[in-house]
Enzyme design. Sequence first.
Site, short mmCIF file in Angstrom:
data_model
loop_
_atom_site.label_atom_id
_atom_site.label_comp_id
_atom_site.label_asym_id
_atom_site.label_seq_id
_atom_site.Cartn_x
_atom_site.Cartn_y
_atom_site.Cartn_z
N GLU A 273 -50.46 6.49 53.78
CA GLU A 273 -51.03 5.34 53.06
C GLU A 273 -51.75 5.75 51.76
O GLU A 273 -52.54 6.78 51.60
CB GLU A 273 -52.21 5.05 54.14
CG GLU A 273 -51.84 4.33 55.33
CD GLU A 273 -53.04 3.68 56.10
OE1 GLU A 273 -52.70 2.98 57.24
OE2 GLU A 273 -54.18 3.76 55.75
N ASN A 287 -50.77 7.86 59.02
CA ASN A 287 -50.52 7.51 60.31
C ASN A 287 -49.48 8.16 60.99
O ASN A 287 -48.21 7.93 60.63
CB ASN A 287 -50.14 5.90 60.38
CG ASN A 287 -51.45 5.22 59.51
OD1 ASN A 287 -52.55 5.65 59.75
ND2 ASN A 287 -51.09 4.12 58.65
N ARG A 289 -47.66 8.01 63.64
CA ARG A 289 -47.01 7.23 64.68
C ARG A 289 -45.83 6.26 63.91
O ARG A 289 -45.71 6.07 62.80
CB ARG A 289 -48.07 6.31 65.39
CG ARG A 289 -49.04 5.56 64.35
CD ARG A 289 -49.76 4.29 64.83
NE ARG A 289 -50.14 3.32 64.04
CZ ARG A 289 -51.27 3.35 63.24
NH1 ARG A 289 -51.94 4.38 63.22
NH2 ARG A 289 -51.35 2.44 62.27
C1 MV4 Z 1 -61.31 2.80 50.70
C2 MV4 Z 1 -61.67 1.53 50.22
C3 MV4 Z 1 -62.11 1.59 48.97
N1 MV4 Z 1 -62.29 2.65 48.43
N2 MV4 Z 1 -61.52 4.11 50.06
C4 MV4 Z 1 -59.93 0.91 55.06
C5 MV4 Z 1 -59.39 1.48 56.18
C6 MV4 Z 1 -59.54 3.06 55.91
N3 MV4 Z 1 -57.98 3.73 56.06
C7 MV4 Z 1 -59.64 3.37 54.42
N4 MV4 Z 1 -60.17 2.00 54.16
C8 MV4 Z 1 -60.63 1.88 52.72
N5 MV4 Z 1 -60.80 2.95 52.00
C9 MV4 Z 1 -62.41 4.02 49.18
N6 MV4 Z 1 -62.52 5.05 48.41
C10 MV4 Z 1 -61.17 0.54 50.80
C11 MV4 Z 1 -60.76 0.53 51.99
C12 MV4 Z 1 -60.40 -0.79 52.82
C13 MV4 Z 1 -59.13 -1.04 53.12
C14 MV4 Z 1 -58.06 -0.02 52.85
C15 MV4 Z 1 -56.83 -0.54 53.20
C16 MV4 Z 1 -56.44 -1.80 53.83
C17 MV4 Z 1 -57.41 -2.51 53.95
C18 MV4 Z 1 -58.80 -2.23 53.74
C19 MV4 Z 1 -59.76 -3.22 53.86
C20 MV4 Z 1 -61.03 -2.93 53.62
C21 MV4 Z 1 -61.16 -1.57 53.04
#
Ligand code: MV4
Length: 496
Positions: A273, A287, A289
């Site tokens: 991702e 991920n 999986r």
């Molecule tokens: C972040 C971000 C913004 N800045 N990291 C959400 C799931 C987790 N895998 C990490 N996520 C995020 N990390 C930084 N430094 C925003 C998210 C995030 C997000 C990321 C992917 C898909 C949907 C999301 C929804 C809200 C926040």
Amino acid sequence: MFDTVLIANRGEIALRVIRACREEGLRSVAVYSSPDQEAPHVLAADQAVALGGTTPAESYLSEGLLLKAAADTGAGAIHPGYGFLAESAKFARSVEDANLTFIGPPSAAIEEMGDKPRARARMVTAGVPVVPGSGELSSIASAREVAEEIGFPIMIKAAGGGGGKGMHVVQNPADLKAAFERAQREAEGAFGDGRIYLERFLLRPRHIEIQILADENRILHLGERECSIQRRHQKLIEEAPSPCVDEVLRERLGAVAVQAAEAVGYLGAGTVEFLLEGSDFFFLEMNTRIQVEHPVTEMITGVDLVREQLRIALGYPALNGLDAPSPRGHALECRISAEDPQKDFLPSVGRVESLEIPTGPGIRWDGGIRVGFEVGLHYDPLLGKLIVHAENRAQAIERMRVALEELWIDGLATTQAYHLSVLGEEDFQAGALSIEYVQEHPELLRLVPPDLQKVAIATAVLCENHLDHEASLGVSDNKKVVGRQLSPWVQAGREW
Ligand code: MV4
């Protein structure tokens, strides 16, 4: 080597794995909880083992029961699907220790990627770009130091988190101390692991992920999926390719994803991702999986990813040694779940009273329900996934609209109509996506029909009128009009 696969899962993914086993000539063993006694995956598998229990902990998460079921049925491999135990390094290790094949990467790779700061450090070593940030934070003073260096806003994350759990945005230095303490407390409570770290908070990024396949000798990537359309970390619509990734960016992302997988000794299917901000991208997590949205990649590449998982586990080379095919056309997936968009996506329950699945060129339904099936609150609300493939994005959107209009699930509220409103929205159509899309388009909720029952009644009335009309013309004498002739969505009109 194995000839029988136990599927430690339920719903659409269990059915998906059963079908792939059949094509590969493998026997499939389903397991089920008490409420799932008559679930489709139980009927579809070659054999089914009752686990008993009602809650996931008593059934699909019970490592002991699953290993016993494998031993009792002569299953030499366990496919975990997604969710449940799919990313439990501990379960993967138990499977390995029982001399069974875990259909996924080695438990060490799961462990490595599951610990977020450790994965970040690994990625830095492997030359994979990560979001500017810290390692494990030992004190507020060290947090302040890193935060001042990278600038606010920042995001505090739990080391044991992932998938959106345990994250806190901090807008300015004044809020740092309170956020640090809260994040630590919550991480300890939620994951039994109080370790936290921080990153620069990215504004309105896109969520792009790369599918990879790894065998003993090589790792290849199958391009990206765009997963920005999500709500509270649940994806709603996914597509491949991404409307904002060109061939050059695809190869950069792909090469980095392969490096990431190499760094942890990966095997099988996996997803790396990224968050994309402008043309900059950053590793987020891996991920380990098969993912819910894997079909969009399958549609544009022609690769059966689940069968590849099985074949790699059997020791065959990925893609039979061939190169990754160049992608063709465009694919979209809409997740149809038992949630009511009119009630803030509250899970809905009920019996599936009727079910009509769209078909036609480029249309695919990966479902886990049938008529008579009771959808309760014990499990994830995903009912099925509607997937389309067409020559280009505009045609895929049209194909999805028609397919969604044809899909008919009676008996419970679903996300179906919400998808129709997204497909008609201009930012979506223009490919102007970010992870804030759903929040930034609250008007889409008002376009969802308030009550599907009313649509059904309107349809019934229209059918009656149609019958009356035919009778008055004298054309109905030797034929009977049963059911609806057109989608109720179409018949009732699109102005809700
Ligand atoms: C972040 C971000 C913004 N800045 N990291 C959400 C799931 C987790 N895998 C990490 N996520 C995020 N990390 C930084 N430094 C925003 C998210 C995030 C997000 C990321 C992917 C898909 C949907 C999301 C929804 C809200 C926040």
